[in-house]
Enzyme design. Structure first.
Site, mmCIF file in Angstrom:
data_model
loop_
_atom_site.group_PDB
_atom_site.id
_atom_site.type_symbol
_atom_site.label_atom_id
_atom_site.label_comp_id
_atom_site.label_asym_id
_atom_site.label_seq_id
_atom_site.Cartn_x
_atom_site.Cartn_y
_atom_site.Cartn_z
ATOM 1 N N HIS A 189 0.819 -1.213 0.000
ATOM 2 C CA HIS A 189 0.000 0.000 0.000
ATOM 3 C C HIS A 189 0.851 1.261 0.000
ATOM 4 C CE1 HIS A 189 -4.205 -1.634 1.052
ATOM 5 N NE2 HIS A 189 -3.477 -2.603 0.523
ATOM 6 N N HIS A 246 -2.103 -12.503 -2.456
ATOM 7 C CA HIS A 246 -3.183 -13.145 -1.722
ATOM 8 C C HIS A 246 -2.863 -14.594 -1.339
ATOM 9 C CE1 HIS A 246 -6.485 -10.104 -3.076
ATOM 10 N NE2 HIS A 246 -5.470 -9.545 -2.461
#
Length: 728
Positions: A86, A249
């Site tokens: 992020h 993920h």
């Protein structure tokens, strides 16, 4: 006298002074804000860092749970990956802003985005390591290093990482992160169904897309469309997109243990006793199994702390049913799968695999699914693709390889680093420079042409991601040689002239047995410098414009074609270029040419005075788009005078709009009514805006003629060398 007509407007942009053009972005991160002082050199400091010791400390920290914020699955690695992702993932290609290079995720607005909930905890977990290494390790480097070491610790064969990111110490308010005033909305950033430039995220407060689906609609096919746009806006192709999502993920989980009504304010809005920690969750314990971040309660893989194919296998081999998370979010559960996924905090519990709508996009989009299946069938290819995409994600805003530091920098040079060939010849000396200046000035190229071409080459640089610039002379290569603002047809002839000068000089040196050569990149800049000296001499000032040789010429194979096609400018106030005045949206400062001028100035690291003097100088030199007269407020174009400011600020002139968009203006003599000048709103802003006018008045004064020449040359030299990392 010409008839003066203009279409009436309902509301003027500057009706209320707080809405005026904001110059604050040109004053950010000045040396006074750095607590280490003006002599601090981070690149020198980080050379003394014991990198292996930091790696050891990080690996130990990741497996040492803290009571105040327990680790999922006993490992902080997934949290650190999310922090690094992020931090880097806010990068966007159209202006190069966002990204990880300055550690700005520690500050608002980014630390307060809903997509970044709980990343304040990740930063606090890293504080003991930052505290230990102090000035030798920036937050920006530590954040990316933590995510990369976490990947390695959990089984990924990384391709390396670089140090060299220097921290800022105040919020970066330069990017236009979106027009919305409310988080998790996105309608205002779309026009005609298209995501407007420079935005990459589809909603305010997100890094990429809404994981629940567009606007919360759980449609994997539509989600894939948004993912493709968002990742492309961040410089990723389809293969890199699938690799990043499937690889990222493989680790960790999403958190949505209960309703979001229990969620407290963001870090900046939290009470003072919270000491900068935000998002306090008042549901049960509010941490561990009772954590809230995104509102989804999803664990993708049965091995959430080990890299592998489990995510892809589960995604592609299962049928999926829509369900609601405990927080009421749309998510998906494997229809017939047994409970094979471990609980994050209770080793006795198992869960069914779950996915986000954005995950299912990889299954239902025909292009993404083909790539995903290939990765599943070729594990080594998948791992390599993920490692390379991760390196790009976390390093693409660092600039060329010359800016990299540390023992683990990969040998490979990537196209997104704007590679350059190694110089294999000796540099020209002062005598050669003087002779080449004479040759250029005698070549038939005019002062406006020489200045315009040099500026066009050098001003492609942007400090946000250290890309572009004069080094490499990419202006002569596709697609930059086709940018409208670069005068493609004329540029071809100008480059041909420079190539002839280069060829003749280099052949002469070869005949002499000399190893000295001149590059086109150097010649283009040198030509601009020669033109400035001639223009200053016409104004009565004998000056020497600084010139430092050493630039090399890139090949077409060293141009990131798709990137440079995408970032072709639609506005450049320095050259008085604006592609379509119809795009000016009344009442929205972010659509005005003057906003894009300031935006460009910030990317060029210019101060307010440098911005002012460069525009005024370029105008009187006649270096305007198509060499039109707009803004050339002088009777002697090609002479470096202060006429632009003198005539702009003269009360003898009355300015009136000349088009329906209030982009073009005409200046009439108040007494005679004679048309004297033509200008754009970019020109007039220097007389209208109070701060810009204050500086313009300095250069319009009778005693400022020489000051303008010297200040213009200093600012010019700065821009010509912004990408000379070999000199820094």
């Amino acid at each position: 006298m010409e008839e003066r007509k203009v279409k009436p407007r309902k509301r003027w942009l500057t009706d209320w002074w707080p809405n005026r053009l904001n110059l604050k972005i040109l004053r950010q991160n000045c040396p006074n804000s750095n607590p280490y002082g003006p002599d601090y050199n981070y690149l020198r400091e980080v050379e003394g860092l014991d990198v292996d010791a930091v790696i050891k400390d990080l690996k130990e920290l990741m497996k040492t749970p803290q009571d105040w914020w327990p680790a999922d699955f006993g490992h902080y690695g997934p949290l650190f990956i999310r922090l690094a992702w992020h931090s880097a993932g806010s990068y966007r290609i159209h202006d190069g802003r966002g990204g990880a290079r300055d550690g700005s995720i520690r500050f608002p607005p980014r630390i307060n985005w809903p997509d970044n909930i709980s990343l304040d905890k990740a930063i606090r977990l890293l504080w003991p390591i930052k505290k230990k290494y102090g000035r030798k390790l920036s937050w920006a480097d530590l954040i990316i290093m933590a995510g990369t070491v976490a990947l390695e610790d959990m089984g990924v064969k990384i391709i390396g990482f670089s140090l060299g990111r220097e921290d800022i110490y105040e919020p970066d308010e330069s990017p236009d992160w979106g027009p919305e005033e409310k988080m998790l909305t996105g309608k205002e950033r779309f026009r005609g169904g298209e995501l407007e430039r420079p935005y990459a995220a589809t909603e305010m407060g997100l890094i990429y897309v809404n994981p629940e689906g567009p606007g919360g609609n759980p449609d994997p096919v539509e989600s894939a469309k948004e993912i493709r746009v968002a990742f492309a806006r961040m410089g990723m192709n389809d293969e890199e997109t699938v690799a990043l999502i499937a690889g990222g993920h493989s680790f960790g989980k999403c958190h949505g243990a209960g309703p979001d009504k229990h969620l407290g304010p963001d870090p900046s809005s939290s009470p003072i006793e919270s000491q900068g920690l935000g998002w306090k969750y008042g549901y049960k314990s509010g941490k561990g199994p009772d954590t809230f971040t995104s509102g989804f309660e999803v664990i993708w893989s049965p091995t959430p702390t080990r890299f592998g194919l489990q995510y892809l296998r589960i995604l592609l081999e299962n049928e999926w049913e829509l369900e609601k998370s405990p927080a009421g979010k749309n998510q998906w559960v494997a229809k017939d799968s047994p409970a094979i996924v471990p609980d994050a905090h209770d080793p006795q519990r198992k869960h069914k695999p779950k996915m986000l709508t954005a995950d299912l996009a990889l299954k239902f989009d025909p292009v993404y699914s083909k790539i995903a299946k290939r990765f599943l069938e070729n594990p080594q290819e998948f791992e390599q693709a993920f490692a390379r995409a991760w390196f790009k994600l976390t390093h693409r805003d660092m600039g060329p390889k010359a800016c990299y530091a540390g023992p683990y920098v990969p040998e490979e040079e990537f196209i997104w680093q704007d590679p350059l060939p190694a110089r294999s010849y000796e540099l020209i000396d002062d005598t050669d420079v003087a002779e080449l200046k004479k040759t250029v000035l005698a070549s038939g190229l005019s002062i406006p042409q020489l200045v315009y071409t040099a500026w066009s080459s050098a001003s492609t640089y942007r400090n946000s991601d250290r890309r572009g610039g004069a080094n490499g002379a990419r202006i002569r290569l596709y697609p930059l040689n086709q940018w409208a603002v670069n005068h493609p047809d004329e540029l071809k002839d100008i480059i041909a002239t420079y190539e002839k000068i280069q060829q003749e000089f280099n052949q002469e040196q070869e005949k002499k047995g000399s190893r000295k050569r001149v590059s086109l990149a150097d010649l283009i800049v040198l030509g601009g410098c020669a033109a400035l000296e001639a223009a200053a001499q016409k104004a009565g000032f004998n000056v020497q414009v600084p010139f430092t040789p050493g630039r090399v010429d890139a090949s077409q194979e060293q141009v990131d074609v798709e990137f440079y096609k995408e970032i072709e400018p639609f506005a450049d106030g320095f050259r008085n270029y604006f592609r379509d005045p119809a795009d000016i949206n009344e009442g929205d400062v972010y659509t005005t040419p003057e906003y894009f001028l300031v935006d460009k100035a910030q990317l060029l690291t210019l101060t307010v005075p440098e911005l002012v003097v460069l525009v005024g100088g370029l105008r009187v030199l006649g270096a305007t788009y198509r060499y039109e007269k707009y803004g050339v407020l002088t009777d002697n174009p090609g002479v470096l005078t202060n006429d632009f400011f003198v005539n702009l600020l003269s009360m003898d002139i009355e300015w009136v709009p000349a088009d329906d968009y209030r982009y073009l203006f005409k200046g009439y003599d108040r007494k005679s009514g004679e048309l004297r000048w033509s200008a754009t709103r970019v020109d007039l802003i220097f007389g209208h805006h109070d701060e810009l006018r204050a500086v313009a008045e300095v250069y319009a004064s009778d005693d400022a003629k020489e000051k303008l020449v010297r200040d213009f040359i200093a600012a010019w030299n700065k821009v010509m060398n912004l990408d000379r990392f070999d000199l820094k």
